[in-house]
Design a protein around this motif. Structure first.
Motif, mmCIF file in Angstrom:
data_model
loop_
_atom_site.group_PDB
_atom_site.id
_atom_site.type_symbol
_atom_site.label_atom_id
_atom_site.label_comp_id
_atom_site.label_asym_id
_atom_site.label_seq_id
_atom_site.Cartn_x
_atom_site.Cartn_y
_atom_site.Cartn_z
ATOM 1 N N LYS A 235 0.816 -1.216 0.000
ATOM 2 C CA LYS A 235 0.000 0.000 0.000
ATOM 3 C C LYS A 235 0.853 1.271 0.000
ATOM 4 C CE LYS A 235 -4.248 -1.835 1.862
ATOM 5 N NZ LYS A 235 -5.291 -1.817 2.891
ATOM 6 N N SER A 236 2.175 1.103 0.055
ATOM 7 C CA SER A 236 3.037 2.287 0.120
ATOM 8 C C SER A 236 3.000 3.113 -1.160
ATOM 9 C CB SER A 236 4.472 1.879 0.425
ATOM 10 O OG SER A 236 4.940 1.010 -0.571
ATOM 11 N N GLY A 239 -1.801 3.194 -1.938
ATOM 12 C CA GLY A 239 -2.604 3.490 -0.751
ATOM 13 C C GLY A 239 -2.055 4.585 0.119
ATOM 14 N N SER A 240 -0.857 5.080 -0.173
ATOM 15 C CA SER A 240 -0.231 5.989 0.796
ATOM 16 C C SER A 240 -0.561 7.446 0.551
ATOM 17 C CB SER A 240 1.284 5.806 0.769
ATOM 18 O OG SER A 240 1.794 6.282 -0.451
ATOM 19 N N VAL A 241 -0.956 7.813 -0.658
ATOM 20 C CA VAL A 241 -1.241 9.223 -0.928
ATOM 21 C C VAL A 241 -2.669 9.374 -1.433
ATOM 22 C CG1 VAL A 241 1.111 10.015 -1.322
ATOM 23 C CG2 VAL A 241 -0.155 8.978 -3.184
ATOM 24 N N SER A 242 -3.034 10.617 -1.708
ATOM 25 C CA SER A 242 -4.424 10.886 -2.068
ATOM 26 C C SER A 242 -4.512 11.482 -3.472
ATOM 27 C CB SER A 242 -4.991 11.866 -1.047
ATOM 28 O OG SER A 242 -6.339 12.101 -1.311
ATOM 29 N N GLY A 243 -5.729 11.503 -4.009
ATOM 30 C CA GLY A 243 -5.967 12.183 -5.273
ATOM 31 C C GLY A 243 -5.204 11.576 -6.425
ATOM 32 N N THR A 245 -2.118 12.039 -7.235
ATOM 33 C CA THR A 245 -0.672 12.129 -7.021
ATOM 34 C C THR A 245 0.052 10.927 -7.632
ATOM 35 O OG1 THR A 245 -1.148 13.201 -4.940
ATOM 36 C CG2 THR A 245 1.100 12.412 -5.244
ATOM 37 N N ARG A 247 3.054 8.303 -7.933
ATOM 38 C CA ARG A 247 4.089 7.669 -7.111
ATOM 39 C C ARG A 247 4.751 6.560 -7.918
ATOM 40 N NH1 ARG A 247 4.106 8.373 -1.246
ATOM 41 N NH2 ARG A 247 4.548 10.571 -1.229
ATOM 42 N N GLY A 396 -7.378 4.568 -5.923
ATOM 43 C CA GLY A 396 -6.539 4.787 -4.735
ATOM 44 C C GLY A 396 -7.384 4.688 -3.467
ATOM 45 N N GLN A 397 -8.598 5.253 -3.517
ATOM 46 C CA GLN A 397 -9.490 5.179 -2.355
ATOM 47 C C GLN A 397 -9.951 3.731 -2.119
ATOM 48 O OE1 GLN A 397 -12.008 8.704 -3.730
ATOM 49 N NE2 GLN A 397 -12.297 8.781 -1.532
ATOM 50 N N ALA A 400 -7.162 1.885 -0.512
ATOM 51 C CA ALA A 400 -7.019 2.268 0.900
ATOM 52 C C ALA A 400 -8.159 1.718 1.753
ATOM 53 C CB ALA A 400 -6.964 3.788 1.021
#
Lengths: 425, 329
Positions: A235-236, A239-243, A245, A247, A396-397, A400
């Motif tokens: 999840k790094s 799952g780790s950031v929002s919107g 973004t 990675r 992403g949501q 998470a």
């Protein structure tokens, strides 16, 4: 003494004016540039050679981070400002701001013959403008840490292996070698688009408008969430950031913490210089879904901006940078797949002694014919970033755990509808 | 001496020439306006004008950057933001991420401000005592205030990552790794902790000034009466410090509503939307990436401005009340 002082003053003044006049005659051509690997250094050297041979033009390379370029360039262009030339990824979206070089370059036929396949993506719909050339063609695809496979004594899945077979294999390797991340996929809509197309995603409906969350899309989206839940993916990233973004997992892959990394051909140069002989890494053919085994095409283009005050000088710079010997050196040193037809046909002598770098380049080059027409279609869609942005945000949501997949699909469709409505006003 | 002052007198006379002209032209009452004009001009250009533009943008739609190219859509952006089945359930709203940001920001304001005021008060009480190296400790607690929020965010991110310093310490002590930044509860905890750590020194300094303004003879009288320390704190220190604490409370609340920079660097709003705040919604909607919705971002910032106006008015009211209280004493 007085005469001497007068003579000195006159000489000094004349020298000052002469220097000033020379400086004024030199025209700056600014290039906004970003780098994934070593290409910044290469373009600086090529620009330096041009500056030496052309005393009336001074190419200035303004190198900035990719996220900064993505955020600032569209605003600059929308306000009629910007550099003279820019290295751009969102070519269809920004095409209305590009300069038509056709009446300015020395030989438009050379441009049509060698860059013709990519020019339609780089110009406003319905025009025949020459706006620039592709600095690289990219193909998405996975890299694996072969050393970990060998340590775990797990055989590599074959060339037509599915995503499920690869996921099972890398999980086995990670468990055996205590590697923290079995599978990493860049947190990017572009990177998951290929696997989704492999499972049958079409991205567009019969009316030509985006219709994203079809059966093929859902098959891969479910896998993405399931892999995060069963530990195949960490999840790094997702799952780790929002919107929306972005990675990437390139640093984790460099550090030997990832068994399989789904990214793309643009990483080769960086892996070659950073991993060195720490472990064996290889690029493998794109895994398959139910329907096909499609990667996503992509790339970055170097384009002239129509708000430049010096179009003639910009055209001279573009002619130089797009010329065959200069571009050949650029591709050979950066280890980028060529977008120049003539160079591609004659072949390149990539400047590396590392065998697996050469192998990786061959693997990616062999993937080009397998790219699905659906992949080309979504990649050249002008509102592609809005579509991919909605996909990353909502998946992403779901990853998470705060949005069930069914709700995520509904939100993706609604977000895209809102974005299209806003763009269409 | 007379000769030495002559140039100064001449200079004053020189300044008097234009000032005399201003006074004759605008009258005595107009002088204040003339002196304020430069500041008002700067204020208008950089504050009032952008607010006016923002209000206009919030009633427009489309992708155009300049106001002239934008389409007037009335209250459509506000309607979109406020369309909810239940304001208590963000996912029942059409702009669920905006409401998730509102909920997270409200929680952050309550939790962070409570933690901040408590920690700042304890720090100020300790630093107000006659301890060894008091100046050094005051500097230590104030130092994080001087750091850039980006530096603060990055530094703590490196500490809290899966392979960060804190997990390395835990593993070396025989414990399991903890996913500090990918677990929603832990992520919010650390955003609050880091924010308190970064701003504590500023509020502790204000409270320290408040503590030092309490007359010493009150404590001496309590000491002579043999009043226990806790009773002194509850009956003397806290009531006399209360006006200062109210100011700290309101200032910390205003700052907390604006939370973005250090939290964004630390968690990026994640995991999911666990640490996603209103300012990040405005930033992502209006500025991040190629898909910009300036109208929606402007409307969201107007709604947030309303909250800030209420808090600012509260602060002004409290300050006026405190001045009146001090005037009575």
């Amino acid at each position: 003494m007085k005469q001497f002082m007068t003579a000195a003053a006159v000489t000094l003044t004349a020298a000052t004016f002469a220097t000033g006049a020379w400086a004024q005659a030199k025209t700056d051509v600014r290039i906004m540039w970003y780098s994934d690997g070593v290409e910044g250094q290469v373009i600086r050297e090529l620009a330096g050679r041009f500056n030496q041979a052309n005393p009336d033009i001074n190419i200035v390379i303004d190198e900035i981070a990719f996220p900064a370029l993505v955020q600032t360039l569209p605003v600059q262009l929308a306000s009629g400002q910007g550099p003279d030339i820019a290295r751009v990824v969102d070519l269809p979206g920004l095409a209305p701001h590009f300069l038509d070089l056709r009446p300015l370059v020395k030989d438009p036929a050379y441009w049509d013959a060698n860059f013709g396949a990519f020019l339609p993506v780089m110009r406003p719909a319905g025009s025949n403008a020459i706006t620039g050339y592709m600095t690289q063609v990219t193909v998405t695809g996975p890299f694996i840490n072969k050393t970990l496979f060998e340590q775990a004594k797990v055989p590599l899945p074959g060339p037509k292996a599915t995503w499920d077979e690869w996921a099972a294999a890398v999980k086995k390797v990670a468990d055996a070698t205590k590697t923290p991340i079995p599978l990493a996929i860049d947190r990017s809509g572009h990177r998951v688009a290929g696997p989704m197309i492999s499972y049958g995603a079409k991205w567009f409906g019969a009316d030509g408008r985006p219709a994203v969350t079809d059966e093929g899309f859902r098959k891969m989206a479910k896998r993405l969430v399931d892999w995060h839940n069963d530990g195949t993916m960490s999840k790094s990233l997702w799952g780790s950031v929002s919107g929306r973004t972005y990675r990437g997992a390139n640093e984790e892959f460099n550090n030997g913490q990832v068994v399989m990394y789904m990214s793309g051909s643009w990483q080769i140069g960086q892996f070659a210089t950073q991993i060195k002989d720490a472990f064996d890494w290889v690029a493998v053919p794109t895994p398959c879904g139910d329907v096909t085994c499609s990667p996503m095409p992509g790339g970055a283009g170097l384009v002239a901006i129509k708000y430049t005050k010096n179009p003639q000088q910009v055209a001279r710079v573009m002619d130089y940078l797009a010329s065959e010997p200069v571009l050949r050196e650029f591709y050979e040193r950066t280890l980028f797949l060529p977008a120049h037809k003539g160079i591609a046909e004659k072949g390149l002598n990539f400047r590396t002694d590392v065998q697996h770098v050469k192998d990786a380049l061959s693997t990616f080059a062999a993937q080009v014919p397998t790219i699905s027409p659906d992949a080309f279609r979504i990649n050249s869609y002008p509102l592609q970033t809005q579509v991919f942005g909605a996909v990353i945000t909502r998946l992403g949501q779901a990853v998470a755990g705060e949005l069930p997949l069914e709700q995520a699909y509904a939100r993706i469709d609604e977000d895209i509808a809102n974005a299209l409505k806003e763009a269409g006003r | 001496m007379h000769l030495l002052l002559a140039p100064v007198r001449w200079l004053m006379h020189l300044i008097g020439v234009p000032l005399g002209w201003v006074q004759r032209t605008f009258g005595m009452g107009g002088m204040a306006a003339v002196f304020l004009a430069p500041n008002l001009l700067v204020f208008s250009v950089f504050i009032v004008f952008p607010i006016g533009v923002n209000v206009w943008y919030s009633f427009t739609g489309g992708a155009a950057l300049f106001p002239a190219g934008r389409v007037f859509v009335g209250t459509e952006q506000y309607d979109l933001l406020l369309a909810c089945d239940s304001y208590l359930d963000p996912f029942s709203c059409r702009q669920d991420r905006f409401w998730k940001g509102v909920h997270n920001t409200a929680f952050f304001v309550v939790a962070q401000v409570a933690a901040m005021v408590a920690a700042a008060l304890i720090t100020a009480l300790v630093l107000n005592r006659e301890i060894r190296g008091r100046g050094f400790w005051r500097a230590v607690f104030f130092f994080p205030v001087l750091l850039s929020p980006v530096v603060v965010g990055l530094m703590w991110k490196w500490i809290l990552l899966r392979d960060g310093a804190l997990n390395a310490l835990l593993v070396s002590l025989g414990y399991q790794r903890i996913e500090f930044l990918t677990d929603p509860q832990w992520a919010m905890f650390w955003v609050i902790f880091v924010s308190v750590w970064a701003h504590l020194g500023f509020y502790a300094l204000i409270l320290l000034a408040g503590l030092q303004a309490i007359p010493h003879d009150v404590y001496e009288a309590a000491k002579m009466d043999g009043t226990p320390a806790m009773r002194v704190f509850w009956r003397i220190t806290l009531p006399l410090l209360w006006p200062t604490m109210l100011v700290v409370l309101v200032l910390a609340s205003i700052r907390a509503v604006q939370v973005f920079d250090d939290a964004y660097v630390l968690t990026g709003g994640g995991p999911g939307t666990a640490t996603f705040f209103i300012v990040q919604y405005i930033y992502e909607t209006g500025f991040a990436g190629a898909a910009r919705n300036l109208g929606l971002a402007a409307a969201a910032s107007m709604l947030m401005a309303l909250v800030l106006v209420v808090l600012t008015l509260a602060q002004l009211g409290i300050t006026a009340w405190r001045d009146r209280q001090e005037g009575k004493r």
